[in-house]
Design a protein around this motif. Structure first.
Motif, PDB file in Angstrom:
ATOM      1  N   ALA A 468       0.854  -1.197   0.000  1.00  0.00           N
ATOM      2  CA  ALA A 468       0.000   0.000   0.000  1.00  0.00           C
ATOM      3  C   ALA A 468       0.881   1.235   0.000  1.00  0.00           C
ATOM      4  O   ALA A 468       1.988   1.228   0.556  1.00  0.00           O
ATOM      5  CB  ALA A 468      -0.914   0.006   1.223  1.00  0.00           C
ATOM      6  N   TRP A 469       0.376   2.314  -0.619  1.00  0.00           N
ATOM      7  CA  TRP A 469       1.085   3.582  -0.605  1.00  0.00           C
ATOM      8  C   TRP A 469       0.880   4.271   0.732  1.00  0.00           C
ATOM      9  O   TRP A 469      -0.156   4.102   1.375  1.00  0.00           O
ATOM     10  CB  TRP A 469       0.592   4.498  -1.739  1.00  0.00           C
ATOM     11  CG  TRP A 469       0.616   3.883  -3.102  1.00  0.00           C
ATOM     12  CD1 TRP A 469      -0.447   3.678  -3.931  1.00  0.00           C
ATOM     13  CD2 TRP A 469       1.760   3.377  -3.807  1.00  0.00           C
ATOM     14  NE1 TRP A 469      -0.050   3.087  -5.093  1.00  0.00           N
ATOM     15  CE2 TRP A 469       1.307   2.889  -5.047  1.00  0.00           C
ATOM     16  CE3 TRP A 469       3.121   3.294  -3.501  1.00  0.00           C
ATOM     17  CZ2 TRP A 469       2.161   2.318  -5.983  1.00  0.00           C
ATOM     18  CZ3 TRP A 469       3.981   2.721  -4.438  1.00  0.00           C
ATOM     19  CH2 TRP A 469       3.502   2.250  -5.651  1.00  0.00           C
ATOM     20  N   LEU A 470       1.869   5.056   1.120  1.00  0.00           N
ATOM     21  CA  LEU A 470       1.729   5.872   2.321  1.00  0.00           C
ATOM     22  C   LEU A 470       0.908   7.112   1.989  1.00  0.00           C
ATOM     23  O   LEU A 470       1.116   7.758   0.959  1.00  0.00           O
ATOM     24  CB  LEU A 470       3.098   6.283   2.854  1.00  0.00           C
ATOM     25  CG  LEU A 470       3.972   5.156   3.415  1.00  0.00           C
ATOM     26  CD1 LEU A 470       5.323   5.706   3.843  1.00  0.00           C
ATOM     27  CD2 LEU A 470       3.285   4.464   4.588  1.00  0.00           C
ATOM     28  N   VAL A 471      -0.022   7.437   2.866  1.00  0.00           N
ATOM     29  CA  VAL A 471      -0.922   8.573   2.676  1.00  0.00           C
ATOM     30  C   VAL A 471      -0.357   9.785   3.413  1.00  0.00           C
ATOM     31  O   VAL A 471       0.006   9.685   4.591  1.00  0.00           O
ATOM     32  CB  VAL A 471      -2.336   8.232   3.202  1.00  0.00           C
ATOM     33  CG1 VAL A 471      -3.257   9.447   3.064  1.00  0.00           C
ATOM     34  CG2 VAL A 471      -2.904   7.035   2.449  1.00  0.00           C
ATOM     35  N   GLU A 472      -0.307  10.907   2.712  1.00  0.00           N
ATOM     36  CA  GLU A 472       0.180  12.125   3.364  1.00  0.00           C
ATOM     37  C   GLU A 472      -0.919  12.720   4.244  1.00  0.00           C
ATOM     38  O   GLU A 472      -2.055  12.914   3.798  1.00  0.00           O
ATOM     39  CB  GLU A 472       0.631  13.173   2.348  1.00  0.00           C
ATOM     40  CG  GLU A 472       1.140  14.437   3.024  1.00  0.00           C
ATOM     41  CD  GLU A 472       1.605  15.516   2.066  1.00  0.00           C
ATOM     42  OE1 GLU A 472       1.975  16.617   2.542  1.00  0.00           O
ATOM     43  OE2 GLU A 472       1.583  15.269   0.850  1.00  0.00           O
ATOM     44  N   HIS A 473      -0.562  13.006   5.496  1.00  0.00           N
ATOM     45  CA  HIS A 473      -1.439  13.720   6.419  1.00  0.00           C
ATOM     46  C   HIS A 473      -0.742  15.036   6.742  1.00  0.00           C
ATOM     47  O   HIS A 473       0.107  15.113   7.641  1.00  0.00           O
ATOM     48  CB  HIS A 473      -1.688  12.891   7.692  1.00  0.00           C
ATOM     49  CG  HIS A 473      -2.599  11.727   7.469  1.00  0.00           C
ATOM     50  ND1 HIS A 473      -3.914  11.733   7.856  1.00  0.00           N
ATOM     51  CD2 HIS A 473      -2.394  10.525   6.873  1.00  0.00           C
ATOM     52  CE1 HIS A 473      -4.488  10.583   7.534  1.00  0.00           C
ATOM     53  NE2 HIS A 473      -3.573   9.828   6.921  1.00  0.00           N
ATOM     54  N   PRO A 694      -4.768  -9.059  -3.314  1.00  0.00           N
ATOM     55  CA  PRO A 694      -4.529  -7.657  -3.693  1.00  0.00           C
ATOM     56  C   PRO A 694      -3.647  -6.934  -2.683  1.00  0.00           C
ATOM     57  O   PRO A 694      -2.775  -6.158  -3.067  1.00  0.00           O
ATOM     58  CB  PRO A 694      -5.949  -7.076  -3.735  1.00  0.00           C
ATOM     59  CG  PRO A 694      -6.820  -8.241  -4.096  1.00  0.00           C
ATOM     60  CD  PRO A 694      -6.187  -9.413  -3.398  1.00  0.00           C
ATOM     61  N   LEU A 695      -3.871  -7.168  -1.394  1.00  0.00           N
ATOM     62  CA  LEU A 695      -2.923  -6.733  -0.366  1.00  0.00           C
ATOM     63  C   LEU A 695      -1.996  -7.918  -0.100  1.00  0.00           C
ATOM     64  O   LEU A 695      -2.198  -8.700   0.832  1.00  0.00           O
ATOM     65  CB  LEU A 695      -3.655  -6.316   0.907  1.00  0.00           C
ATOM     66  CG  LEU A 695      -4.204  -4.894   0.941  1.00  0.00           C
ATOM     67  CD1 LEU A 695      -5.023  -4.661   2.215  1.00  0.00           C
ATOM     68  CD2 LEU A 695      -3.076  -3.863   0.854  1.00  0.00           C
ATOM     69  N   ALA A 696      -1.004  -8.080  -0.964  1.00  0.00           N
ATOM     70  CA  ALA A 696      -0.157  -9.270  -0.916  1.00  0.00           C
ATOM     71  C   ALA A 696       0.718  -9.313   0.331  1.00  0.00           C
ATOM     72  O   ALA A 696       1.205 -10.384   0.711  1.00  0.00           O
ATOM     73  CB  ALA A 696       0.710  -9.340  -2.163  1.00  0.00           C
ATOM     74  N   ARG A 697       0.926  -8.169   0.949  1.00  0.00           N
ATOM     75  CA  ARG A 697       1.658  -8.116   2.208  1.00  0.00           C
ATOM     76  C   ARG A 697       0.903  -7.182   3.134  1.00  0.00           C
ATOM     77  O   ARG A 697       0.597  -6.037   2.785  1.00  0.00           O
ATOM     78  CB  ARG A 697       3.089  -7.611   1.983  1.00  0.00           C
ATOM     79  CG  ARG A 697       3.992  -7.795   3.197  1.00  0.00           C
ATOM     80  CD  ARG A 697       5.447  -7.414   2.897  1.00  0.00           C
ATOM     81  NE  ARG A 697       5.615  -5.983   2.699  1.00  0.00           N
ATOM     82  CZ  ARG A 697       5.758  -5.402   1.519  1.00  0.00           C
ATOM     83  NH1 ARG A 697       5.721  -6.141   0.411  1.00  0.00           N
ATOM     84  NH2 ARG A 697       5.913  -4.092   1.412  1.00  0.00           N
ATOM     85  N   PRO A 741     -17.613 -13.850   2.443  1.00  0.00           N
ATOM     86  CA  PRO A 741     -16.731 -12.688   2.516  1.00  0.00           C
ATOM     87  C   PRO A 741     -17.369 -11.453   1.896  1.00  0.00           C
ATOM     88  O   PRO A 741     -18.150 -11.559   0.930  1.00  0.00           O
ATOM     89  CB  PRO A 741     -15.502 -13.122   1.715  1.00  0.00           C
ATOM     90  CG  PRO A 741     -16.026 -14.127   0.751  1.00  0.00           C
ATOM     91  CD  PRO A 741     -17.118 -14.857   1.483  1.00  0.00           C
ATOM     92  N   ILE A 742     -17.075 -10.297   2.453  1.00  0.00           N
ATOM     93  CA  ILE A 742     -17.496  -9.045   1.822  1.00  0.00           C
ATOM     94  C   ILE A 742     -16.276  -8.212   1.439  1.00  0.00           C
ATOM     95  O   ILE A 742     -16.411  -7.196   0.762  1.00  0.00           O
ATOM     96  CB  ILE A 742     -18.437  -8.224   2.717  1.00  0.00           C
ATOM     97  CG1 ILE A 742     -17.717  -7.712   3.950  1.00  0.00           C
ATOM     98  CG2 ILE A 742     -19.660  -9.030   3.099  1.00  0.00           C
ATOM     99  CD1 ILE A 742     -18.523  -6.697   4.729  1.00  0.00           C
ATOM    100  N   SER A 743     -15.103  -8.628   1.880  1.00  0.00           N
ATOM    101  CA  SER A 743     -13.858  -7.964   1.491  1.00  0.00           C
ATOM    102  C   SER A 743     -13.025  -8.960   0.712  1.00  0.00           C
ATOM    103  O   SER A 743     -12.901 -10.132   1.109  1.00  0.00           O
ATOM    104  CB  SER A 743     -13.091  -7.474   2.718  1.00  0.00           C
ATOM    105  OG  SER A 743     -11.801  -7.021   2.348  1.00  0.00           O
ATOM    106  N   PHE A 744     -12.437  -8.515  -0.382  1.00  0.00           N
ATOM    107  CA  PHE A 744     -11.634  -9.397  -1.218  1.00  0.00           C
ATOM    108  C   PHE A 744     -10.194  -8.899  -1.334  1.00  0.00           C
ATOM    109  O   PHE A 744      -9.509  -9.164  -2.302  1.00  0.00           O
ATOM    110  CB  PHE A 744     -12.280  -9.527  -2.602  1.00  0.00           C
ATOM    111  CG  PHE A 744     -13.616 -10.178  -2.551  1.00  0.00           C
ATOM    112  CD1 PHE A 744     -13.756 -11.548  -2.687  1.00  0.00           C
ATOM    113  CD2 PHE A 744     -14.763  -9.427  -2.330  1.00  0.00           C
ATOM    114  CE1 PHE A 744     -14.998 -12.160  -2.610  1.00  0.00           C
ATOM    115  CE2 PHE A 744     -16.008 -10.024  -2.260  1.00  0.00           C
ATOM    116  CZ  PHE A 744     -16.134 -11.402  -2.398  1.00  0.00           C
ATOM    117  N   LEU A 745      -9.755  -8.154  -0.324  1.00  0.00           N
ATOM    118  CA  LEU A 745      -8.382  -7.680  -0.296  1.00  0.00           C
ATOM    119  C   LEU A 745      -7.453  -8.690   0.358  1.00  0.00           C
ATOM    120  O   LEU A 745      -6.254  -8.575   0.253  1.00  0.00           O
ATOM    121  CB  LEU A 745      -8.306  -6.342   0.441  1.00  0.00           C
ATOM    122  CG  LEU A 745      -9.047  -5.168  -0.220  1.00  0.00           C
ATOM    123  CD1 LEU A 745      -8.926  -3.924   0.620  1.00  0.00           C
ATOM    124  CD2 LEU A 745      -8.488  -4.933  -1.615  1.00  0.00           C
TER     125      LEU A 745
END
Length: 745
Positions: A468-473, A694-697, A741-745
């Motif tokens: 996942a990308w890091l989100v800027e806050h 999709p979230l492989a790690r 399941p309702i999430s497929f990540l």
């Protein structure tokens, strides 16, 4: 139509019942422990103990609280090796329906029964007697010398309620010495009483607002079932602002009035932020309900859990875990916003609270109300097939009317580069400000920007633990991962090429929208409302109160602002990225996006002012967008239903997700191949994968997924159990099974 057996109980679910009674056999009792075991362990007891009795035993060398259990007994050990039951807790036994719920949830989700029981016994402090504290009570006649200060103390105790000495002195406006003097004189006495204050009892006789004809008819249908007794599932569907809450408030009042010991459970998504709902309840019933959610203090959780177990908590409102509290006499269950995906538990025991609520109501033989403006396709099909009784509210309550919905085609009428609000939306907000009305800008993306990259070399900032990308806050000056919580200061130079001043934020989050609002309308009072801009429920309450009081002109928010809030002066809603939820391979993507946007649009024009909704989209012809514009929800859901039926997807087929995860990629790959090699070849079942998720790690663990699809006539639990139970996975590799399941990540 009276509901019979919900789809959850179809024969293929292979669920079991706990026997109705159990007693020691040669001095033995089975005790189920809140540990990840699927069997009860034998202990010695010198007297019969009813199923559901809470006991303290020694397991290994550790004292544990468990529950006397009638079923799930393993091979009996020799009598000489049995440990005794150490103590019986001074608490009512768990009800038979709760014990059966534990059994059925375990069987349905393929979880150990002990893991489900752990959700029931989720408050260890509640298992012990409440702490005591010295209270002042009236004990004798007034002293001969009755000063004005002493008289004020006695006047405060005239209501008969014990008080802590310091509290009594403060209320009477005297020193502690005055209270001590009355104790020494024998007029007052100190008694050790429970530290917890008594729980308030809601008053069902407090009149609510008059119901309109549609609301009245819906309530009468529920009331008829309450009078007759037994189970019935109601799908209460109503457009936003139609007064669904008032309908089920009447049903709550009816349950409380009919039975002095009745208890009611109300499940809400994101309970800590639904403060308007709590205020409405208090106005209707004269006191606040008992709350149950993760934001409570330890003392509040202890008081709530024990109050439920002892039957003193009459109405409980909470998040999904409130369903597994030990109610003694459950007479009504309400699931508000039943379509909300947050009702699915994604860690530990993977269950859907909406479906388990229907199951518990069936076991308790009591009604359950599923309320929503946009019911899930599963509930809609259950209603059409007669499993649920469908109640509809088609008009907004009072003078309010549904807002007009318009699209803004971002391909032709979008904003200039570097801006995110299209001219048409800007003009609408200008008009609202001129009229003294409020606007809401909705973007379901936290932070300032979802991606940071280097213009010089193209390097992107990725989480070291997750795919996942890091989100800027920018408000906090940090880059953060929304999956594992990894955080780092926002850098001033590229980590790859070292270039300074070349890092650029890509895409908008709500903080970036907030900056554009401040720049465009510097005189407007604006607020950014997201989970990471609020410090907690009290902060949320203050912000909501400001919006209600028209002390805010423009609200920029995520999905937190869509949960049933009523802001009379809010007339303009702008959805900044209406296509956001449609991306990805989720089979429910269109349905969820439609549900969310309907909820957002429903914030506009809820009083006597007309509202308008603007959808910024790159695909104005998408079925979701067309359904929002035309208001033809049934047509949209019919198309979704047809597509699911053709593909054999839920609710017309069954799905189970299998995720293998571990710290070592090679072990995860090996486990996936083992599952593929041993996969059953069964007619009517298809198994896909393994492939990297999709979230492989995630949180430093590698993840591969498989998906199992079957028809409704095949037991997916039996198939999975026969497949995976004999397998021996590589070390440190864990297999997670997700039924429905309702999430497929």
């Amino acid at each position: 139509m009276v509901a019979t057996t919900p789809s959850l109980f179809a024969p293929e679910t292979e669920v079991g019942d706990a026997p109705a009674a159990a007693r020691p056999d040669d001095g033995r009792v089975g005790v189920l422990l809140p540990l990840p075991f699927d069997q009860a362990f034998d202990y010695a007891s010198d007297r019969p103990l009813a199923p559901g009795t809470l006991v303290r035993v020694t397991f290994g060398r550790q004292p544990r609280v468990g529950v006397v259990w009638a079923g799930r007994r393993g091979t009996p050990p020799p009598a000489a090796k049995l440990k005794p039951v150490d103590a019986v807790l001074d608490l009512p036994p768990l009800s038979d329906e709760l014990c059966r719920l534990v059994e059925r949830t375990a069987d349905y989700t393929l979880s150990p029964a002990g893991a489900v029981l752990r959700m029931v016994l989720s408050c260890p402090a509640g298992l012990s007697p409440p702490p005591t504290r010295a209270h002042v009570v009236r004990a004798g006649p007034a002293p001969d010398r009755l000063t004005d200060a002493r008289r004020r103390v006695l006047d405060r105790l005239a209501d008969g309620l014990p008080r802590v000495p310091a509290d009594l002195a403060r209320e009477a406006g005297v020193s502690d010495g005055v209270v001590r003097g009355l104790v020494d004189a024998g007029t007052l006495a100190l008694e050790d009483l429970d530290r917890d204050p008594p729980l308030a009892r809601p008053d069902p006789a407090t009149p609510g607002p008059a119901l309109n004809p549609e609301q009245h008819d819906a309530f009468q249908a529920i009331a008829r079932r309450q009078t007759a007794g037994g189970f019935e599932a109601f799908l209460l569907e109503g457009v936003t602002g139609s007064g669904k809450t008032e309908v089920y408030f009447e049903a709550i009042a009816r349950a409380l009035a009919d039975d002095a010991d009745a208890q009611v459970a109300v499940l809400l998504p994101e309970i800590a932020l639904t403060l308007q709902w709590l205020d409405r309840f208090a106005r209707r019933f004269g006191c606040a309900p008992v709350q149950w959610h993760s934001g409570l203090t330890a003392a509040a959780r202890r008081q709530a859990w024990r109050g439920v177990a002892e039957g003193r908590a009459r109405v409980v409102v909470g998040a999904r875990s409130a369903l597994f509290l030990p109610y003694r006499r459950l007479k009504l269950i309400v699931v508000d916003e039943e379509h909300d995906p947050s009702f699915k538990q994604e860690d530990g025991v993977l269950y859907h609270a909406r479906d388990m609520a229907v199951m518990r109501a069936s076991l308790a033989q009591t009604p359950v109300i599923l309320a929503s403006a946009t019911p899930s396709l599963e509930s809609r099909v259950n209603a059409r097939q007669g499993r649920y009784t469908h109640l509809r509210l088609t008009e907004r309550h009072g003078a309010a009317v549904l807002p007009a919905v318009e699209t803004v085609d971002m391909r032709t009428d979008g904003p200039k580069p570097g801006r995110w609000l299209a001219p048409a939306l800007v003009a609408a907000i200008d008009g609202a400000l001129d009229r003294g009305e409020q606007s809401l800008l909705f973007l379901n993306r936290r932070g300032y920007a979802p991606l940071t990259l280097c213009r010089q070399c193209g390097a992107r900032y990725e989480c070291p633990n997750c795919t996942a990308w890091l989100v800027e806050h920018r408000y906090r000056g940090r880059l953060e991962c929304h999956h594992c919580g990894h955080s780092m200061p926002t850098p001033d130079r590229c980590f790859e090429c070292g270039a300074e001043g070349e890092l650029v934020a890509c895409g908008p989050g709500v903080e970036r929208l907030g900056d554009e609002v401040a720049e465009r309308w510097p005189g407007a009072r604006a607020v950014v409302l997201a989970s990471d801009t609020l410090t907690g429920p009290d902060d949320a309450a203050r912000v909501v109160a400001r919006i209600e009081a028209s002390q805010v002109d423009i609200v920029v928010g995520t999905q937190l602002i869509t949960k049933g809030y009523h802001f009379p002066a809010l007339t303009v809603v702008g959805v900044v990225d209406a296509d956001l939820g449609l991306k990805g391979g989720d089979l429910r993507a269109a349905e969820r996006t439609y549900q969310q946007l309907v909820q957002v649009a429903g914030r506009a024009g809820r009083a006597d002012r007309e509202g308008a909704v603007y959808l910024q989209t790159y695909d104005p012809a998408h079925p979701v967008t067309r359904a929002l514009i035309t208001g033809d929800k049934d047509r949209f859901m019919d198309l979704e239903e047809e597509a699911r039926a053709r593909a054999g997807m839920p609710p017309f087929g069954r799905l189970a997700g299998l995720v293998v995860e571990g710290p070592d990629l090679a072990g995860v790959v090996e486990a996936g191949r083992l599952l593929a090699r041993t996969a059953p070849r069964v007619e009517g079942a298809a198994i896909y994968g393994p492939v990297p998720a999709p979230l492989a790690r995630l949180r430093g663990r590698h993840r591969h997924r498989l998906l199992v699809q079957t028809g409704r006539d095949l037991s997916i639990q039996r198939l999975l159990r026969a497949w995976i139970e004999p397998l021996k996975l590589p070390p440190k590799v864990r297999l997670k099974v997700d039924i429905d399941p309702i999430s497929f990540l």
